[in-house]
Scaffold this motif. Structure first.
Motif, PDB file in Angstrom:
ATOM      1  N   VAL A 126       0.835  -1.198   0.000  1.00  0.00           N
ATOM      2  CA  VAL A 126       0.000   0.000   0.000  1.00  0.00           C
ATOM      3  C   VAL A 126       0.875   1.255   0.000  1.00  0.00           C
ATOM      4  O   VAL A 126       0.627   2.197  -0.756  1.00  0.00           O
ATOM      5  N   CYS A 127       1.893   1.255   0.825  1.00  0.00           N
ATOM      6  CA  CYS A 127       2.792   2.405   0.934  1.00  0.00           C
ATOM      7  C   CYS A 127       3.404   2.760  -0.424  1.00  0.00           C
ATOM      8  O   CYS A 127       3.333   3.914  -0.857  1.00  0.00           O
ATOM      9  N   VAL A 128       3.986   1.799  -1.105  1.00  0.00           N
ATOM     10  CA  VAL A 128       4.678   2.114  -2.357  1.00  0.00           C
ATOM     11  C   VAL A 128       3.707   2.391  -3.503  1.00  0.00           C
ATOM     12  O   VAL A 128       3.984   3.259  -4.330  1.00  0.00           O
ATOM     13  N   THR A 129       2.579   1.698  -3.551  1.00  0.00           N
ATOM     14  CA  THR A 129       1.650   1.978  -4.654  1.00  0.00           C
ATOM     15  C   THR A 129       0.995   3.345  -4.489  1.00  0.00           C
ATOM     16  O   THR A 129       0.810   4.062  -5.479  1.00  0.00           O
ATOM     17  N   VAL A 130       0.668   3.730  -3.272  1.00  0.00           N
ATOM     18  CA  VAL A 130       0.115   5.074  -3.046  1.00  0.00           C
ATOM     19  C   VAL A 130       1.177   6.119  -3.379  1.00  0.00           C
ATOM     20  O   VAL A 130       0.893   7.127  -4.032  1.00  0.00           O
ATOM     21  N   VAL A 165      -3.427  -7.709   9.075  1.00  0.00           N
ATOM     22  CA  VAL A 165      -3.398  -7.271   7.680  1.00  0.00           C
ATOM     23  C   VAL A 165      -4.010  -5.875   7.565  1.00  0.00           C
ATOM     24  O   VAL A 165      -3.445  -4.982   6.920  1.00  0.00           O
ATOM     25  N   GLY A 166      -5.145  -5.673   8.222  1.00  0.00           N
ATOM     26  CA  GLY A 166      -5.804  -4.363   8.199  1.00  0.00           C
ATOM     27  C   GLY A 166      -4.937  -3.275   8.806  1.00  0.00           C
ATOM     28  O   GLY A 166      -4.834  -2.167   8.259  1.00  0.00           O
ATOM     29  N   VAL A 167      -4.302  -3.584   9.924  1.00  0.00           N
ATOM     30  CA  VAL A 167      -3.393  -2.615  10.552  1.00  0.00           C
ATOM     31  C   VAL A 167      -2.248  -2.293   9.597  1.00  0.00           C
ATOM     32  O   VAL A 167      -1.847  -1.127   9.460  1.00  0.00           O
ATOM     33  N   GLY A 168      -1.719  -3.297   8.908  1.00  0.00           N
ATOM     34  CA  GLY A 168      -0.652  -3.068   7.935  1.00  0.00           C
ATOM     35  C   GLY A 168      -1.089  -2.138   6.819  1.00  0.00           C
ATOM     36  O   GLY A 168      -0.355  -1.212   6.444  1.00  0.00           O
ATOM     37  N   ILE A 169      -2.275  -2.368   6.292  1.00  0.00           N
ATOM     38  CA  ILE A 169      -2.799  -1.534   5.201  1.00  0.00           C
ATOM     39  C   ILE A 169      -2.964  -0.088   5.668  1.00  0.00           C
ATOM     40  O   ILE A 169      -2.533   0.852   4.996  1.00  0.00           O
ATOM     41  N   ILE A 170      -3.570   0.091   6.824  1.00  0.00           N
ATOM     42  CA  ILE A 170      -3.799   1.444   7.347  1.00  0.00           C
ATOM     43  C   ILE A 170      -2.475   2.138   7.652  1.00  0.00           C
ATOM     44  O   ILE A 170      -2.272   3.308   7.292  1.00  0.00           O
ATOM     45  N   ALA A 171      -1.555   1.426   8.289  1.00  0.00           N
ATOM     46  CA  ALA A 171      -0.257   2.023   8.626  1.00  0.00           C
ATOM     47  C   ALA A 171       0.530   2.378   7.367  1.00  0.00           C
ATOM     48  O   ALA A 171       1.167   3.435   7.300  1.00  0.00           O
ATOM     49  N   GLY A 172       0.496   1.514   6.358  1.00  0.00           N
ATOM     50  CA  GLY A 172       1.195   1.808   5.105  1.00  0.00           C
ATOM     51  C   GLY A 172       0.651   3.058   4.430  1.00  0.00           C
ATOM     52  O   GLY A 172       1.415   3.909   3.963  1.00  0.00           O
ATOM     53  N   ALA A 174      -0.971   5.498   5.944  1.00  0.00           N
ATOM     54  CA  ALA A 174      -0.673   6.641   6.810  1.00  0.00           C
ATOM     55  C   ALA A 174       0.765   7.122   6.629  1.00  0.00           C
ATOM     56  O   ALA A 174       1.018   8.330   6.565  1.00  0.00           O
ATOM     57  N   VAL A 175       1.692   6.189   6.531  1.00  0.00           N
ATOM     58  CA  VAL A 175       3.101   6.562   6.339  1.00  0.00           C
ATOM     59  C   VAL A 175       3.260   7.353   5.051  1.00  0.00           C
ATOM     60  O   VAL A 175       3.932   8.389   5.011  1.00  0.00           O
ATOM     61  N   THR A 176       2.638   6.894   3.981  1.00  0.00           N
ATOM     62  CA  THR A 176       2.765   7.606   2.704  1.00  0.00           C
ATOM     63  C   THR A 176       2.118   8.969   2.782  1.00  0.00           C
ATOM     64  O   THR A 176       2.689   9.951   2.299  1.00  0.00           O
ATOM     65  N   ALA A 177       0.944   9.049   3.376  1.00  0.00           N
ATOM     66  CA  ALA A 177       0.262  10.349   3.488  1.00  0.00           C
ATOM     67  C   ALA A 177       1.124  11.346   4.268  1.00  0.00           C
ATOM     68  O   ALA A 177       1.289  12.499   3.836  1.00  0.00           O
ATOM     69  N   VAL A 178       1.694  10.920   5.371  1.00  0.00           N
ATOM     70  CA  VAL A 178       2.507  11.808   6.188  1.00  0.00           C
ATOM     71  C   VAL A 178       3.789  12.188   5.460  1.00  0.00           C
ATOM     72  O   VAL A 178       4.150  13.377   5.399  1.00  0.00           O
ATOM     73  N   SER A 179       4.477  11.221   4.874  1.00  0.00           N
ATOM     74  CA  SER A 179       5.734  11.551   4.188  1.00  0.00           C
ATOM     75  C   SER A 179       5.483  12.438   2.974  1.00  0.00           C
ATOM     76  O   SER A 179       6.265  13.356   2.703  1.00  0.00           O
ATOM     77  N   TYR A 180       4.400  12.201   2.268  1.00  0.00           N
ATOM     78  CA  TYR A 180       4.065  13.037   1.115  1.00  0.00           C
ATOM     79  C   TYR A 180       3.808  14.480   1.571  1.00  0.00           C
ATOM     80  O   TYR A 180       4.319  15.431   0.980  1.00  0.00           O
ATOM     81  N   GLN A 181       3.013  14.629   2.641  1.00  0.00           N
ATOM     82  CA  GLN A 181       2.720  15.965   3.176  1.00  0.00           C
ATOM     83  C   GLN A 181       3.974  16.656   3.685  1.00  0.00           C
ATOM     84  O   GLN A 181       4.169  17.866   3.461  1.00  0.00           O
TER      85      GLN A 181
END
Length: 185
Positions: A126-130, A165-172, A174-181
């Motif tokens: 999720v992190c890398v595709t987002v 799995v759900g926690v992984g998806i949400i955390a991934g 969130a990491v991208t959203a924060v790093s992008y911002q």
């Protein structure tokens, strides 16, 4: 057949493979091959080599490093990539992606330590595709449909529960959203 399919999906979408193709895409789009290869070494090849060594000496039980305590040595190898990138002409997009990797590792280490063993397979996908959808092409959003399939494979193989799995998806995400911002807006 179900277990074999799950195993194949889990291997093809393993974090070291996901990092490899992610930095290949960034290398191709930024035309910064030395930086991309350095990132691949630090986030993909070296961690996988460390896992193999841990497995051979009996400190890990396979490529997916099931025990929380065994993950930290693998995460520490990212420092080598950062040092290598410091000495190269590294474009911002690769710096940000590696900083996102650091945030990803820190986030998953904290979540794993304090709450549950979040799925790194699904979180990283999720992190890398987002990240690619936001920075390279919106077509990458379509790759998010693979995340639940990866999650299914990890549950079938008893590597994670659906909650992890759900926690992984949400955390991934969130990491991208924060790093992008923080780094790209």
């Amino acid at each position: 057949m179900k277990t074999k399919t799950a195993f194949l999906i889990s291997e093809v979408c393993a974090p070291w493979v996901t990092n490899l193709w992610f930095f290949l895409v960034l290398g191709a789009t930024s035309h910064a091959w030395p930086a991309a290869i350095t990132a691949i070494l630090g986030t993909s090849i070296m961690p996988m080599a460390a896992i193999r060594v841990l497995t051979l000496i009996g400190k890990a039980k396979g490529r997916h490093v099931q025990k929380r305590e065994q993950r930290y040595i693998v995460f520490a190898l990212l420092g080598a990539a950062l040092a290598g990138l410091w000495h190269l002409h590294t474009p911002r997009i690769i710096w940000v992606s590696v900083l996102s990797a650091v945030m990803f590792i820190a986030t998953f280490a904290v979540v794993t330590r304090l709450w549950c063993k979040a799925s790194i397979h699904t979180g990283l996908w999720v992190c890398v595709t987002v990240f690619l959808a936001l920075t390279v092409s919106p077509l990458w959003w379509a790759a998010l449909v693979v995340a639940p399939v990866i999650g299914w494979s990890r549950v079938v193989l008893k590597g994670h529960s659906w909650g992890e799995v759900g926690v992984g998806i949400i955390a991934g995400a969130a990491v991208t959203a924060v790093s992008y911002q923080l780094f790209l807006t």
